[in-house]
Design an enzyme around this catalytic site. Structure first.
Site, PDB file in Angstrom:
ATOM      1  N   ARG A 162       0.547  -1.454  -0.047  1.00  0.00           N
ATOM      2  CA  ARG A 162       0.336  -0.115  -0.329  1.00  0.00           C
ATOM      3  C   ARG A 162       0.840   1.704   0.092  1.00  0.00           C
ATOM      4  O   ARG A 162       0.526   2.423  -0.103  1.00  0.00           O
ATOM      5  CB  ARG A 162      -0.954   0.102   1.215  1.00  0.00           C
ATOM      6  CG  ARG A 162      -2.106  -1.076   0.939  1.00  0.00           C
ATOM      7  CD  ARG A 162      -2.172  -0.927   2.494  1.00  0.00           C
ATOM      8  NE  ARG A 162      -3.883  -2.258   2.400  1.00  0.00           N
ATOM      9  CZ  ARG A 162      -4.283  -2.023   2.623  1.00  0.00           C
ATOM     10  NH1 ARG A 162      -5.676  -0.363   2.717  1.00  0.00           N
ATOM     11  NH2 ARG A 162      -5.698  -2.599   1.797  1.00  0.00           N
ATOM     12  N   TRP A 193       1.916   5.911   6.553  1.00  0.00           N
ATOM     13  CA  TRP A 193       2.171   7.225   5.376  1.00  0.00           C
ATOM     14  C   TRP A 193       2.059   8.519   5.488  1.00  0.00           C
ATOM     15  O   TRP A 193       0.801   8.816   6.693  1.00  0.00           O
ATOM     16  CB  TRP A 193       1.274   6.735   4.598  1.00  0.00           C
ATOM     17  CG  TRP A 193       1.236   7.337   2.817  1.00  0.00           C
ATOM     18  CD1 TRP A 193       2.168   6.877   1.947  1.00  0.00           C
ATOM     19  CD2 TRP A 193       0.310   8.642   2.411  1.00  0.00           C
ATOM     20  NE1 TRP A 193       2.075   7.865   1.300  1.00  0.00           N
ATOM     21  CE2 TRP A 193       1.656   9.060   1.367  1.00  0.00           C
ATOM     22  CE3 TRP A 193      -0.334   9.437   3.307  1.00  0.00           C
ATOM     23  CZ2 TRP A 193       0.368   9.979   0.784  1.00  0.00           C
ATOM     24  CZ3 TRP A 193      -1.034  10.532   2.607  1.00  0.00           C
ATOM     25  CH2 TRP A 193      -0.643  11.095   1.156  1.00  0.00           C
TER      26      TRP A 193
HETATM   27  N1  HGA Z   1      -2.170  11.032  10.983  1.00  0.00           N
HETATM   28  C1  HGA Z   1      -1.197  10.026  11.103  1.00  0.00           C
HETATM   29  C2  HGA Z   1      -1.324   9.323  10.415  1.00  0.00           C
HETATM   30  C3  HGA Z   1      -1.651   9.065   8.497  1.00  0.00           C
HETATM   31  C4  HGA Z   1      -1.805   7.917   8.126  1.00  0.00           C
HETATM   32  O1  HGA Z   1      -3.696   7.375   8.329  1.00  0.00           O
HETATM   33  N2  HGA Z   1      -1.870   7.349   6.548  1.00  0.00           N
HETATM   34  O2  HGA Z   1      -2.626   6.793   6.233  1.00  0.00           O
HETATM   35  C5  HGA Z   1       0.195  10.187  11.216  1.00  0.00           C
HETATM   36  O3  HGA Z   1       0.879  11.525  10.216  1.00  0.00           O
HETATM   37  O4  HGA Z   1       1.174   9.918  11.448  1.00  0.00           O
END
Ligand code: HGA
Length: 609
Positions: free
Chosen positions: A27, A74
C-alpha cells in the site's frame, strides 16, 4: 496507505505482527513500528523505511510479547522520521497506532500540554495516547478511557490502543478508517485490512462507523456509536493472498499488466450470454432500480475517476441517460444539484477510498434514487454501504499504480451502459454489440500485449525527457489522462493530458523536440479531426508517438512513430488502448530506476482524505 495490525494471544506475537505488516507493504508507507507488552513493561521499536529494517531490529533486540500492535505509516502530519512513526506512547504505559487524521489535534495538543504532557512527535496521532492516559488517570478502565477519548476527537480514525495496566487487552475504535477483528481460537487479532491476518484466521468481524471494541484473547465486545453493546456478524473470508508474489515478473505492476486478459475473463465470466448481459451482476434489485434511472452521477478519485470519465461518453452515446462525473474530494465539499431519478455511482479499487466513501455517505442524505459501487473488494465499506455493487474480479492488485483494476472497472461500466440502455428502451442491437465486444476482449487484450517488445524499445526515447504531453479525443481523452497519470506515478516524468482540440488554446506553446507527444487515436469519425491536430504538432517540430488502429493509416516518418494496435470495435477501444500506455510507463520507469511498485510519496487504498 497506513497499515495496522494487533494481536493478543498465548503465543508470542511479534512475528504475526511483522508478517501482517509485510502483507500491507504494497500500500505504500514511509516508516514502521511495533510495540509489545511483556514482563519488562511496554517495549517499542520504530524505523524509517521498510518493514525489513523493523524486522531486523526486532530480531536483533528480541523484543516480543503476548500482546502487541504494529503500524506502517504514510505521513500526513509531521515529517518522515523515527519520532513520528507509530506506535506513539504516553507515560511509558499507553501505546497507540492510528490511521486517519485528527483534525482538532492542535487544540487538543495545547490542552494536553497545559495538563503537563510533553509531546515527542509532530503527529496529530500523539494526542490520542495522552488523552487516553489522562482518562485512565481519572480511574477509568482502558475501554472507558478510549470511549471518553474518541468523543473528543474530530476527523478520521482507525485506532488500536493498549495499556500496561491491562495486559492482554486491545481497545479499538473506528470512524472513517476501516478496522477488522480476526477471530482465532484462544487468540484474537485486529487489522486495518483482513489481508494482514490471513495467515492466522479466516473469520472476520467488521467494525461499523462509530464502533469501539474491546478485544482480549477470549472475548470480543463491540459498542456502537450510542454506546450500546452490539453483535457484529462474523464472515468467513475466501480471499486469496498470493504470497508467491511476482512469479516470473520483475515487478507486481508488470505482472498485473499481463494479468489483464485473465482478470477480464474472470470479471466477465457468467455475466454475458450471447446478445445480452446479466443485469443481476449488479445485484438482485438492479433490474427494478435501473428502470427508473434517467441520470447517472459518477464519483471517484485518480485512476477510477478516469474510468468514470470514459463511462460518461459511453452512457450518453449508447444508453440514452445523462451523466456527470466528479472527483470525490470536490463533490463532498460543495452543494450539488441532484437530478431526478439519479443513480449515484462510486468507483474504487479498494472500496475504502476515504473521499469516495465520504461522498457515498453524503449522497445517501441528498435524495439519490439508489447507489451503485464498482469495486474490486467484496468485503469493503463501499460494497456494504451501496444498494448495488458490480464486483470486478481483478484479484489482489499490489502495485500502487492501478492497472488491471482500471480495465476491469471499464468492463463493469460498459455492462452498466448495456443494462441502463435496455432499461431505457434503447435498441437491443446496442446491448448485443456491447456483449459481443466485451466477450472478445480477453483475447484482444492478449494480442495487444504482443507489442511489449516494441514498447520496451520505445521507452528508451523517453528516459531523458522531463515533460510529456498526451492527446486524445472523445472516449480516448480520459485514456490519454490515464496514460499521463501512469507515467507521472511510476517514472516521475511530468505528463499532462489534453483533449486534442484544446491544443491550440494553450499547450501548443510547449511543443518542441524535447516534448514527446503521445497520441491515442480513435478509429471513428473523430479520426480526421485528430489527424489535423497531429499536423499542428508536426508543423511546430514536435516528436509524436501515435497508438492507432492499423486501419487509421498513420505512417511512421522522422517526426512520428506509429504503433499499430489490433483492430477492435471502437466501443471497447478505450480499454484496449490503455495497455500500451501502461507498458510505456512501466518500461520508462525501469530505465529511470524508480521504485515501480511503491512509487515515492504515493500509497495504495487512500484511506485518508
Ligand atoms: N495522521 C497520522 C496517520 C496518517 C495515516 O493514516 N496515513 O495513511 C500521521 O501522519 O502519522
Amino acid at each position: 496507505m497506513c497499515g495496522i495490525v494487533g494481536a493478543t494471544a498465548e503465543r508470542r506475537v511479534a512475528e504475526i505482527l511483522l508478517e501482517g505488516l509485510r502483507r500491507l507493504e504494497y500500500r505504500g508507507y514511509d516508516s514502521a513500528g511495533i510495540a509489545v507488552l511483556n514482563d519488562q513493561g511496554l517495549q517499542e521499536l520504530r524505523r524509517v523505511g521498510k518493514v525489513q529494517a523493523l524486522a531486523a531490529a526486532q530480531e536483533e533486540t528480541g523484543i516480543n510479547g503476548h500482546v502487541g500492535i504494529a503500524h506502517t505509516r504514510w505521513a500526513t502530519h509531521g515529517k518522515v522520521t523515527k519520532e513520528n512513526a507509530h506506535p506513539h506512547v504516553s507515560s511509558d504505559t499507553v501505546a497507540v497506532v492510528h490511521n486517519g487524521i485528527i483534525e482538532n489535534h492542535e487544540a487538543l495538543r495545547v490542552r494536553l500540554q497545559g495538563l503537563g504532557y510533553s509531546f515527542q512527535s509532530e503527529t496529530d496521532t500523539e494526542v490520542i495516547c495522552h488523552l487516553v492516559h489522562h482518562e485512565l488517570e481519572k480511574g477509568h478502565s482502558l475501554l472507558d478511557a478510549v470511549k471518553a477519548t474518541v468523543k473528543q476527537l474530530e476527523g478520521a480514525y482507525g485506532t488500536v490502543i493498549m495499556d500496561q495496566r491491562e495486559p492482554g487487552h486491545l481497545v479499538i475504535a473506528r470512524s472513517g478508517s476501516p478496522l477488522v477483528i480476526g477471530l482465532g481460537i484462544g487468540e484474537n487479532f485486529v487489522a486495518s485490512d483482513q489481508l494482514a491476518l490471513l495467515p492466522v484466521t479466516r473469520e472476520f468481524m467488521y467494525l461499523e462507523e462509530g464502533d469501539v471494541a474491546s478485544v482480549t484473547r477470549t472475548q470480543i465486545k463491540v459498542f456502537d456509536s450510542n454506546d450500546k453493546m452490539v453483535e457484529r456478524q462474523v464472515h468467513t473470508s475466501d480471499l486469496q493472498y498470493d504470497a508467491g508474489g511476482k512469479g516470473e515478473y520483475r515487478h507486481f505492476m508488470l505482472k498485473e499488466i499481463h494479468e489483464q486478459p485473465i482478470a477480464m475473463r474472470n470479471t466477465l465470466e457468467g455475466r454475458i450470454d450471447g446478445d445480452r448481459i446479466a443485469i443481476d451482476a449488479f445485484g438482485p434489485q438492479a433490474e427494478d432500480i435501473f428502470k427508473n434511472i434517467k441520470h447517472v452521477q459518477i464519483i471517484a478519485c485518480g485512476t477510477s475517476y478516469h474510468a468514470g470519465m470514459v463511462a460518461r461518453y459511453w452512457l450518453e452515446q449508447y444508453a440514452g441517460v445523462s451523466c456527470n462525473v466528479e472527483i470525490a474530494s470536490e463533490f463532498r465539499y460543495r452543494s450539488s444539484y441532484v437530478f431526478p431519478n439519479s443513480l449515484f455511482v462510486t468507483i474504487s479499487q479498494s472500496g475504502e477510498t476515504a473521499d469516495t466513501l465520504a461522498a457515498l455517505r453524503l449522497a445517501k442524505t441528498l435524495g439519490y434514487h439508489a447507489s451503485l459501487t464498482v469495486c474490486n473488494v467484496a468485503s469493503s465499506s463501499m460494497v456494504r454501504e451501496s444498494d448495488l455493487a458490480f464486483l470486478t474480479k481483478a484479484g489482489a492488485e499490489i502495485g500502487v499504480a492501478s492497472t488491471k483494476a482500471f480495465t476491469t472497472q471499464l468492463a463493469g461500466l460498459l455492462m452498466l451502459v448495456a443494462a441502463l440502455g435496455r432499461a431505457n428502451g434503447v435498441d437491443a442491437s446496442i446491448e448485443a454489440r456491447i456483449s459481443h465486444a466485451l466477450a472478445s476482449l480477453p483475447n484482444k487484450l492478449e494480442e495487444a500485449l504482443n507489442i511489449t517488445a516494441e514498447i520496451e524499445a520505445l521507452a528508451e526515447e523517453f528516459a531523458d525527457k522531463e515533460n510529456s504531453l498526451f492527446l486524445g479525443r472523445g472516449d480516448q481523452y480520459p485514456i490519454a489522462m490515464e496514460g499521463a497519470l501512469k507515467l507521472k506515478e511510476v517514472s516521475y516524468i511530468h505528463a499532462e493530458a489534453y483533449a486534442a482540440g484544446e491544443l491550440k488554446h494553450g499547450p501548443l506553446a510547449l511543443i518542441d523536440a524535447q516534448m514527446p507527444v503521445i497520441v491515442v487515436a480513435p478509429n471513428n469519425e473523430l479520426l480526421e479531426k485528430l489527424k489535423s491536430n497531429v499536423e499542428e504538432v508536426r508543423a511546430r517540430g514536435g516528436i509524436m508517438y501515435v497508438f492507432a488502429d492499423k486501419k487509421a493509416q498513420f505512417k511512421s516518418d522522422d517526426t512520428m512513430r506509429v504503433i499499430n494496435l489490433v483492430h477492435v470495435d471502437e466501443i471497447i477501444a478505450p480499454i484496449l488502448y490503455t495497455l500500451p500506455l501502461q507498458l510505456l510507463s512501466y518500461y520508462v520507469a525501469i530505465i529511470k530506476g524508480t521504485d515501480v511498485d511503491q512509487p515515492r510519496n504515493l500509497a495504495k487504498s487512500v484511506t485518508v482524505e
